[in-house]
Write a protein that holds these residues in place. Structure first.
Motif, PDB file in Angstrom:
ATOM      1  N   GLU A 137     -63.082  52.858 -27.129  1.00  0.00           N
ATOM      2  CA  GLU A 137     -61.978  51.919 -27.252  1.00  0.00           C
ATOM      3  C   GLU A 137     -60.985  52.047 -26.097  1.00  0.00           C
ATOM      4  O   GLU A 137     -60.123  51.190 -25.921  1.00  0.00           O
ATOM      5  N   ARG A 186     -59.406  51.745 -22.509  1.00  0.00           N
ATOM      6  CA  ARG A 186     -59.569  50.753 -21.454  1.00  0.00           C
ATOM      7  C   ARG A 186     -59.028  51.300 -20.143  1.00  0.00           C
ATOM      8  O   ARG A 186     -58.081  52.089 -20.123  1.00  0.00           O
ATOM      9  N   VAL A 219     -57.952  50.172 -16.007  1.00  0.00           N
ATOM     10  CA  VAL A 219     -57.688  49.125 -15.023  1.00  0.00           C
ATOM     11  C   VAL A 219     -57.714  49.757 -13.638  1.00  0.00           C
ATOM     12  O   VAL A 219     -57.521  50.970 -13.487  1.00  0.00           O
ATOM     13  N   ASN A 235     -65.616  50.859 -19.425  1.00  0.00           N
ATOM     14  CA  ASN A 235     -64.516  50.194 -20.129  1.00  0.00           C
ATOM     15  C   ASN A 235     -63.477  49.581 -19.187  1.00  0.00           C
ATOM     16  O   ASN A 235     -62.283  49.543 -19.496  1.00  0.00           O
ATOM     17  N   ALA A 258     -61.220  46.947 -17.706  1.00  0.00           N
ATOM     18  CA  ALA A 258     -60.660  45.722 -18.276  1.00  0.00           C
ATOM     19  C   ALA A 258     -60.204  44.729 -17.223  1.00  0.00           C
ATOM     20  O   ALA A 258     -60.301  43.512 -17.427  1.00  0.00           O
ATOM     21  N   GLN A 259     -59.706  45.204 -16.082  1.00  0.00           N
ATOM     22  CA  GLN A 259     -59.089  44.309 -15.103  1.00  0.00           C
ATOM     23  C   GLN A 259     -59.022  44.995 -13.750  1.00  0.00           C
ATOM     24  O   GLN A 259     -58.892  46.221 -13.667  1.00  0.00           O
ATOM     25  N   VAL A 286     -65.853  40.419 -14.241  1.00  0.00           N
ATOM     26  CA  VAL A 286     -64.663  41.230 -14.508  1.00  0.00           C
ATOM     27  C   VAL A 286     -63.467  40.482 -13.939  1.00  0.00           C
ATOM     28  O   VAL A 286     -63.514  40.021 -12.798  1.00  0.00           O
ATOM     29  N   ASP A 311     -53.164  45.462 -20.828  1.00  0.00           N
ATOM     30  CA  ASP A 311     -54.370  45.827 -21.584  1.00  0.00           C
ATOM     31  C   ASP A 311     -54.263  47.212 -22.217  1.00  0.00           C
ATOM     32  O   ASP A 311     -55.256  47.747 -22.715  1.00  0.00           O
ATOM     33  N   PRO A 334     -54.058  50.264 -20.921  1.00  0.00           N
ATOM     34  CA  PRO A 334     -55.103  51.158 -20.403  1.00  0.00           C
ATOM     35  C   PRO A 334     -54.746  52.622 -20.618  1.00  0.00           C
ATOM     36  O   PRO A 334     -53.576  53.011 -20.589  1.00  0.00           O
TER      37      PRO A 334
END
Length: 423
Positions: free
Chosen positions: A5, A7, A9, A55, A57-58, A83, A110, A112
């Motif tokens: 779970e 995240r 970046v 994982n 996210a950005q 992505v 997000d 992170p």
């Protein structure tokens, strides 16, 4: 391993048009981060490495360039990698850490657990998943990618000392005048969100000192006591150095290649390093040929699908050929970057050179760089442009423009790489 779970970046610093003047003339036409190395934009290599982070996210690109200059590339790479990639434009210089802090709200959207920070003008294998795993083991606020270099070259970078057993960062100094260590900072980091608190603390302390100085107007005018803007925070001097030895920062040493991309000559070397890496990461990008129906390919070569290469040409090693280039019969290319829409006519030779957009190399021409290279002219010539030329001459012929930089006393070239562009 971290929780599924969690995240992550990534933030890639791309600089801006007021930076990177040593990269001219190549950065006069396009932003330096979009200059192609091994057939891909410079910034593409760290972005592709970020894709391998679990994982993710950005990805954010932070710089001073106009947004329109990156819009097409950001859209294209987002679709290619699946992505989200977003460009964030700084309104003014904030420093390497201040720039990160300036966009903290967006970066933390997000939520992170970890934030990667990379410099665009770094060429390496980017072992980001391995760094993240080591960082989780250390349990600190940040982990720095480091590499061992020669003692002679270490002073050009940030030198550091780490505990040989725990890898804790014990001491950090940026470009010291005396030798400290042969381990240097690679400009690649992973942090927890606590990095924002550390940056804020620096800004707050600087603001407090500025308020104290206002007591004496004379003192405030002294250059020795003038302070930087409160929101301008440098990662090396303001964060890494003060936190060294406090069990907050750790190191991860790479045994692979690493270089800084500061000059055109370094871009040529780094293009070759990425081409060699393609053997293991992206072999489908490397060209092949045996000289029968296709050109003879020697070692690592990238050829854009739209380029036209004559079967009798011989290409490589370390050659990158961009879109719509035309390589004529008998041409020989070694250690060079051929940019978009270049024409290299029959039996021309290009060695250790960068041939700029829409340039033309005539029949039987030879473009080569070395420390003392004698240049023999044929019925055609080429254009070589350098910002600090000793001598520039023009020759009217069938090439778009023509000239070569000589020492006008001994008629020799005294540079280590040739850049061919249109003036």
């Amino acid at each position: 391993m971290g929780s599924s779970e969690e995240r992550v970046v990534a933030v890639i610093m791309v600089g801006g048009p007021t930076k990177g003047t040593r990269f001219r003339p190549l950065s006069l036409n396009i932003p330096k981060p979009l200059f192609p190395l091994a057939g891909q934009p410079m910034v593409h290599h760290p972005i592709s490495a970020c894709k391998k982070i679990p994982n993710l996210a950005q990805i954010y690109l932070v710089g001073f360039y106009e947004e329109r200059e990156f819009a097409l590339y950001v859209s294209s790479i987002s679709n290619e990698l699946k992505v989200p990639v977003r460009y964030l434009r700084e309104d003014k210089p904030h420093g390497s850490a201040g720039g990160l802090y300036n966009f903290r709200d967006l970066i933390m959207e997000d939520s992170p657990s970890h934030i990667f920070l990379l410099n665009c003008d770094v060429c390496c294998s980017f072992p980001l998943p391995e760094m993240l795993e080591a960082h989780r083991t250390y349990g600190g606020m940040g982990t720095i990618l480091v590499i061992k270099v020669s003692a002679e070259s270490a002073s050009q970078f940030g030198e550091l000392v780490a505990d040989p057993d725990t890898n804790e960062l014990l001491h950090y100094t940026e470009k010291p005048e005396t030798f400290v260590s042969d381990r240097i900072n690679c400009g690649v980091y992973v942090f927890t969100p606590e990095i924002f608190t550390a940056i804020q603390d620096v800004s707050s302390q600087r603001k407090d000192r500025a308020n104290l100085r206002r007591i004496s107007s004379f003192e405030a005018l002294q250059s020795a006591t003038r302070s930087l803007p409160t929101d301008f925070v440098r990662l090396d001097q303001d964060i890494l150095s003060p936190l060294a030895g406090k069990k907050q920062l750790y190191t991860y040493e790479t045994m692979d290649f690493w270089e800084q991309i500061k000059t055109p000559g370094m871009s040529l070397k780094c293009s070759g390093l990425y081409l060699a890496q393609f053997r293991f990461t992206s072999p489908h990008l490397l060209a092949g040929g045996d000289g029968s129906k296709t050109a003879t390919i020697v070692d690592d070569v990238y050829i854009h699908p739209s380029a036209k290469v004559h079967p009798t040409a011989k290409i490589g090693p370390n050659v990158s050929i961009s879109a719509n280039a035309r390589i004529g019969p008998g041409a020989r290319l070694i250690c060079c970057i051929i940019l978009d829409d270049v024409e290299i006519m029959e039996n021309a030779v290009v060695i250790h050179s960068i041939v700029g957009w829409k340039s033309s190399i005539g029949r039987w021409s030879r473009v080569q760089a070395s420390f003392l290279l004698y240049f023999s002219w044929h019925d055609t010539s080429v254009i070589c442009y350098f910002p600090n030329a000793l001598f520039f001459n023009q020759y009217p012929d069938n090439v778009t423009k023509a000239g070569i930089i000589f020492c006008n006393i001994c008629n020799t070239i005294i540079i280590s790489v040739t850049c061919l562009t249109l003036c």
